[in-house]
Design a protein around this motif. Structure first.
Motif, short mmCIF file in Angstrom:
data_model
loop_
_atom_site.label_atom_id
_atom_site.label_comp_id
_atom_site.label_asym_id
_atom_site.label_seq_id
_atom_site.Cartn_x
_atom_site.Cartn_y
_atom_site.Cartn_z
N ARG A 273 2.80 -10.64 6.43
CA ARG A 273 2.90 -9.21 6.15
C ARG A 273 1.55 -8.56 6.42
O ARG A 273 0.51 -9.06 5.95
CB ARG A 273 3.33 -8.96 4.71
N HIS A 274 1.57 -7.46 7.16
CA HIS A 274 0.32 -6.76 7.46
C HIS A 274 0.52 -5.26 7.26
O HIS A 274 1.63 -4.75 7.42
CB HIS A 274 -0.13 -7.05 8.90
N GLU A 275 -0.56 -4.58 6.90
CA GLU A 275 -0.50 -3.14 6.64
C GLU A 275 -1.72 -2.45 7.26
O GLU A 275 -2.84 -2.99 7.22
CB GLU A 275 -0.47 -2.84 5.14
N ASN A 276 -1.48 -1.28 7.81
CA ASN A 276 -2.54 -0.42 8.33
C ASN A 276 -2.73 0.72 7.35
O ASN A 276 -1.86 1.57 7.20
CB ASN A 276 -2.16 0.10 9.72
N ILE A 277 -3.87 0.77 6.66
CA ILE A 277 -4.10 1.79 5.63
C ILE A 277 -5.05 2.89 6.12
O ILE A 277 -5.55 3.67 5.32
CB ILE A 277 -4.65 1.16 4.33
N SER A 278 -5.28 2.94 7.43
CA SER A 278 -6.20 3.95 7.94
C SER A 278 -5.50 5.26 8.28
O SER A 278 -6.14 6.30 8.41
CB SER A 278 -6.92 3.43 9.19
N ARG A 279 -4.18 5.24 8.44
CA ARG A 279 -3.48 6.45 8.85
C ARG A 279 -3.36 7.43 7.69
O ARG A 279 -3.42 7.03 6.51
CB ARG A 279 -2.09 6.11 9.39
N LYS A 280 -3.18 8.69 8.03
CA LYS A 280 -3.12 9.74 7.03
C LYS A 280 -1.72 9.80 6.43
O LYS A 280 -0.74 10.04 7.12
CB LYS A 280 -3.47 11.09 7.67
N GLU A 281 -1.63 9.56 5.15
CA GLU A 281 -0.35 9.60 4.45
C GLU A 281 -0.59 9.87 2.98
O GLU A 281 -1.74 9.93 2.51
CB GLU A 281 0.39 8.28 4.64
N ASP A 282 0.47 10.05 2.23
CA ASP A 282 0.35 10.32 0.81
C ASP A 282 -0.29 9.13 0.11
O ASP A 282 -0.01 7.97 0.42
CB ASP A 282 1.74 10.60 0.22
N VAL A 283 -1.18 9.42 -0.85
CA VAL A 283 -1.90 8.35 -1.53
C VAL A 283 -0.96 7.41 -2.28
O VAL A 283 -1.23 6.21 -2.39
CB VAL A 283 -2.95 8.94 -2.50
N ALA A 284 0.15 7.95 -2.77
CA ALA A 284 1.10 7.11 -3.50
C ALA A 284 1.75 6.09 -2.57
O ALA A 284 2.03 4.95 -2.99
CB ALA A 284 2.18 7.99 -4.14
N VAL A 285 1.97 6.46 -1.31
CA VAL A 285 2.57 5.54 -0.35
C VAL A 285 1.60 4.40 -0.04
O VAL A 285 1.99 3.22 -0.05
CB VAL A 285 2.95 6.30 0.94
N THR A 286 0.35 4.74 0.22
CA THR A 286 -0.65 3.70 0.49
C THR A 286 -0.83 2.79 -0.71
O THR A 286 -0.96 1.57 -0.58
CB THR A 286 -2.00 4.35 0.85
N ARG A 287 -0.85 3.39 -1.90
CA ARG A 287 -1.01 2.59 -3.12
C ARG A 287 0.13 1.58 -3.28
O ARG A 287 -0.09 0.42 -3.62
CB ARG A 287 -1.06 3.53 -4.33
N SER A 288 1.35 2.02 -3.00
CA SER A 288 2.49 1.11 -3.15
C SER A 288 2.48 0.00 -2.10
O SER A 288 2.87 -1.13 -2.38
CB SER A 288 3.80 1.91 -3.05
N ARG A 289 2.00 0.33 -0.89
CA ARG A 289 1.93 -0.70 0.15
C ARG A 289 0.88 -1.75 -0.18
O ARG A 289 1.07 -2.94 0.09
CB ARG A 289 1.63 -0.05 1.50
N GLU B 178 1.65 -4.57 -2.97
CA GLU B 178 2.37 -5.79 -2.60
C GLU B 178 1.44 -6.88 -2.08
O GLU B 178 1.91 -7.97 -1.72
CB GLU B 178 3.41 -5.45 -1.52
N ASN B 179 0.12 -6.60 -2.05
CA ASN B 179 -0.86 -7.58 -1.57
C ASN B 179 -0.49 -8.16 -0.21
O ASN B 179 -0.19 -9.36 -0.08
CB ASN B 179 -1.04 -8.71 -2.59
N PRO B 180 -0.50 -7.34 0.85
CA PRO B 180 -0.17 -7.86 2.18
C PRO B 180 -1.17 -8.92 2.63
O PRO B 180 -2.33 -8.92 2.21
CB PRO B 180 -0.23 -6.61 3.07
#
Length: 639
Positions: free
Chosen positions: A133-149, A152-154
C-alpha cells in the motif's frame, strides 16, 4: 550446449561470443528480484536494466546506503523503487501476520514528481497490489482525507519534505518502523530551501534506516546530505556514472543562435511553420507573462500549443503534461520560475518568509473554521473557493485578475517525465549553467536522440526592441560562456546553428503584425481566462456553484474586452515568401507537427445555398423565375 546457425548457415555455440569478449550484460532476472516484480517489468517490456539500475539495485538490496548521480532519463526512479518493493515483499513473506506500518518514505522536491513516482509505484505493484500500500500526501486535498489515509499506516509514503514535516509534527505520519528513506533529486531538495524540514525528518528517524539519494547533478551537496543523514557505520557508497555516460555515444545535439530580441519570435514562427524542427517541443521561457505571450503569438499563425506554469493548480499541471505525452499537443510553453541558482541564501530567506505567510494564513483560516474532534481547525472554504466567490461577486468594472502566489513546490526542468521530446527550445536562456543542464535533460532520454536549441541576445542588441525585451537577457553572454565551459567538461559541444536570417526578411512584416496584436492587456486577460476556466472546472467548487449558481453564471459570461484580434490571413503562407524547399512543408498544412482544427462550415448557409439552387427557400430567386407569375393571393405555400 545450445547451437544456432550463423550467417554462413554453420551451427555455432551460443556461448562462443560471450566466451571470447566482454562479460554478459546484466538482466533484471540476474538481480534476484521478486517474481511479481519481474512479471511487472516484463509487462512493461523493459529488456535490460540501465547502468544506474544495474549498479544501484544490488547495493540497495544488500542494505547499503547509496548516494547516486546519473543523468536525467537514466532510470533512477526504478533504481530505488525495485529494491524497496523487493525488501518489503520479502519481509511480509516471512511474517505470519504483517503489521500495518510505514517502512519507506520517498521525499521529492515537487508535487509533479511526487505524482510521477506514485504512478511508477502503481505500475510495478500491479501483481502485488494486495500486499503493498502506498500513498501520495503531497497533493492538495482536505486535511481530513490526508489524515485518514495516513491513519492506515501505508507501507510507502511519497511526499515533499514540507508536507512530510507537517504531518510528522502532528504525529499523524509515524516513522518508528521506517526501514528505507529515499531523497529523489536530492540537490534540488536542498536548493528549494528544505534544509530545515530535512533536519526535522532526520531527527525523527529510528536507527538503522537505509538512505538512498538520487540526483542528476550531485557535487557540493554530498557533504550537506551526509551531515544531515549520517550513516551508522560505514560511509554511503557514492555511485557516479560520469565515466560510463562519457563513454556512451552522444544522443543530444546542442545548438545556439545569436539573435535580436524581436527575432526570437520570428525564429519560432518560421521553425514551426516551415517544419525546421519536427516532433514534440518544449519551449522554456523566463516567466508566466512570457509564457502566454509566446502562446498567443503562435496562435496568430494557427500553431497550437499549451502552457505550463506555477499559476495553474497542481491537477491542471499534471493534466497538461499528460495531454502533451499523449500527443494532444506537440508544443508546450513552460515557465520554469523555480530555477536552480548559484547563491541560494536569498532563496532560503524567501522560503522562510513564505513559510511564515502560510502559517499566518492557516492561523487566520483556523480562527474562522470549524473545530474538529481532535481540536484541529478545519477551513470552511478552500482557497480556490474564496477566489471564485471574489471573482464572481466583484463588480466587473473594478475586477482585476488576482495573481496566485507561485507554487514553491513547482518545477518543470527537473523530474517530470516528458515523453518522446525531440527538442528543448530555450526561448529565454536560463540564469545558470546548472539550470540549463536540467532543462536539456528533458530530451534525449532513455537512449533516444534529441536536440537543444537556445537563443541568446548579445549585449549590443539588448533593449533594442523594448516591447519584447526582458531584464534577464542582459546577462545572456556571461551565462552562455558558463554553459559552454560546463558542457565541455562533460565532453559535450555547444555549436552555432547554421541558419541564414536573410531568408526570413520576407516574414518580418507578419512578425510585426502578430506582435502588435499580442498586447500586455491581451496577455493579462489570457492569464485571467485560464484561471477562470480552472475555477469553473474545479471539482472542489462543484458544491459551491450548485449552492451559488449566480457565481458560476458570472464566471462563464465574464468575457474579455481586449482579446487578441483574429487574423486568419496569417495562418497561410504565400508562395513568394517561402525559401527554397519551404513550399513542401507548408503544403502539408501543419505547424511543428501540430494538427490544425478544421474550420467548421456554416451549415445554415450551405442549406440556404442548396435550396436557392432548387428554387426553394425564403429568398428563392433564380434564372427564369418571374415574381409576378409566382404571386399567390392565398399566401405562400398555399393553393
Amino acid at each position: 550446449m545450445k547451437r544456432k546457425l550463423n550467417e554462413h548457415d554453420v551451427p555455432e555455440a551460443v556461448g562462443d561470443k560471450a566466451a571470447k569478449g566482454a562479460p554478459a550484460k546484466p538482466t533484471f532476472a540476474s538481480l534476484d528480484l521478486d517474481s511479481r516484480l519481474l512479471q511487472a517489468i516484463n509487462s512493461e517490456k523493459f529488456a535490460a536494466p540501465t547502468p544506474v539500475q544495474a549498479k544501484a539495485i544490488p547495493l540497495a538490496l544488500s542494505g547499503e546506503d547509496v548516494l547516486a548521480r546519473a543523468k536525467t532519463g537514466s532510470g533512477k526512479t526504478l533504481a530505488y523503487i525495485l529494491p524497496i518493493l523487493h525488501s518489503l515483499l520479502k519481509r511480509k513473506a516471512t511474517e505470519s501476520k504483517p503489521a500495518k506500518q510505514t517502512t519507506a518514505l520517498i521525499l521529492v522536491p515537487t508535487k509533479e514528481l511526487a505524482s510521477q513516482v506514485t504512478v511508477t509505484l502503481q505500475t510495478f505493484t500491479e501483481f502485488c497490489a494486495q500486499d503493498v500500500r502506498h500513498e501520495n500526501i503531497s497533493r492538495k486535498e482536505d486535511v481530513a482525507v490526508t489524515r485518514s489515509r495516513l491513519a492506515e499506516n501505508p507501507d510507502i509514503v511519497v511526499a515533499t519534505p514540507g508536507r512530510a514535516t507537517q504531518w510528522l509534527n502532528q504525529d499523524v505520519l509515524k516513522l518508528v518502523e521506517l526501514k528505507h528513506l529515499v531523497i529523489d533529486e536530492a540537490d534540488l531538495v536542498l536548493n528549494y530551501g528544505y534544509e530545515e524540514d530535512l533536519q526535522g525528518i532526520a531527527a525523527a528517524l529510528p536507527t538503522g534506516v537505509q538512505k538512498i539519494m538520487m540526483s542528476a547533478t550531485l557535487r557540493t551537496e554530498v557533504d550537506t546530505l551526509t551531515a544531515l543523514f549520517p550513516s551508522g557505520g560505514a560511509k554511503p557508497t557514492i555511485l557516479d556514472l560520469s565515466a560510463e555516460e562519457a563513454a556512451e555515444k552522444p544522443t543530444l545535439s546542442q545548438y545556439i543562435v545569436r539573435t535580436a530580441e524581436e527575432d526570437k519570435f520570428l525564429l519560432i514562427y518560421t521553425i514551426f511553420k516551415l517544419q525546421l524542427i519536427k516532433g514534440k517541443v518544449i519551449i522554456f521561457v523566463a516567466d508566466v507573462d512570457r509564457c502566454y505571450r509566446v502562446k498567443l503569438f503562435l496562435e496568430q499563425f494557427g500553431i497550437r500549443s499549451c502552457v505550463l506554469n506555477s499559476e495553474l493548480p497542481v491537477n491542471s499541471r499534471l493534466h497538461v503534461v499528460e495531454e502533451f505525452n499523449r500527443g494532444v499537443y506537440d508544443i508546450i510553453v513552460a515557465a520554469d520560475e523555480n530555477e536552480v541558482v548559484g547563491d541560494e541564501s536569498g532563496k532560503r530567506k524567501k522560503r522562510k518568509v513564505e513559510v511564515e505567510e502560510e502559517q499566518q494564513e492557516e492561523a487566520e483560516a483556523g480562527a474562522d473554521g470549524e473545530t474538529a474532534a481532535d481540536g484541529t481547525a478545519v477551513e470552511q472554504m478552500d482557497t480556490e473557493n474564496a477566489d471564485a466567490k471574489t471573482a464572481a461577486q466583484a463588480p466587473k468594472a473594478s475586477r482585476k485578475p488576482r495573481r496566485r502566489r507561485a507554487d514553491r513546490e513547482y518545477g518543470v526542468s527537473r523530474g517530470i517525465d516528458f515523453r518522446h521530446v525531440s527538442c528543448v527550445l530555450n526561448f529565454d536562456l536560463p540564469t545558470t549553467s546548472k539550470s540549463y543542464t536540467h532543462r536539456i535533460g528533458r530530451t534525449a532520454r532513455a537512449g533516444q536522440t534529441g536536440m537543444a536549441l537556445s537563443f541568446y541576445v548579445p549585449k549590443e542588441l539588448y533593449r533594442k526592441h523594448k516591447p519584447t525585451s526582458i531584464p534577464q537577457c542582459e546577462d545572456d553572454e556571461e551565462v552562455l560562456e558558463k554553459i559552454r565551459t560546463k558542457q565541455e567538461e562533460k565532453g559535450a559541444k555547444v555549436e552555432e546553428w547554421q541558419f541564414d536570417m536573410t531568408k526570413l526578411e520576407g516574414f518580418r512584416y507578419r512578425l510585426a503584425d502578430a506582435l502588435r496584436a499580442v498586447t500586455r492587456i491581451a496577455v493579462r486577460e489570457a492569464r485571467t481566462k485560464e484561471l477562470r476556466q480552472e475555477l469553473i472546472n474545479s471539482e472542489k467548487l462543484k458544491r459551491h456553484f450548485e449552492e451559488n449558481p449566480d457565481d458560476l453564471r458570472h464566471l462563464r459570461h465574464d468575457t474579455e474586452t481586449h482579446a487578441v484580434r483574429s487574423q486568419p490571413h496569417l495562418k497561410h503562407v504565400p508562395d513568394y515568401l517561402l525559401p527554397a524547399g519551404g513550399k513542401a512543408a507548408v503544403a502539408r498544412d501543419v505547424g511543428g507537427s501540430v494538427a490544425f482544427r478544421k474550420e467548421k462550415e456554416n451549415s445554415l448557409r450551405k442549406r440556404r445555398a442548396f435550396n436557392k439552387g432548387r428554387g426553394k427557400g425564403r429568398i428563392a430567386k433564380g434564372k427564369g423565375l418571374d415574381p409576378l407569375k409566382s404571386l399567390n393571393a392565398k399566401g405562400r405555400g398555399k393553393k
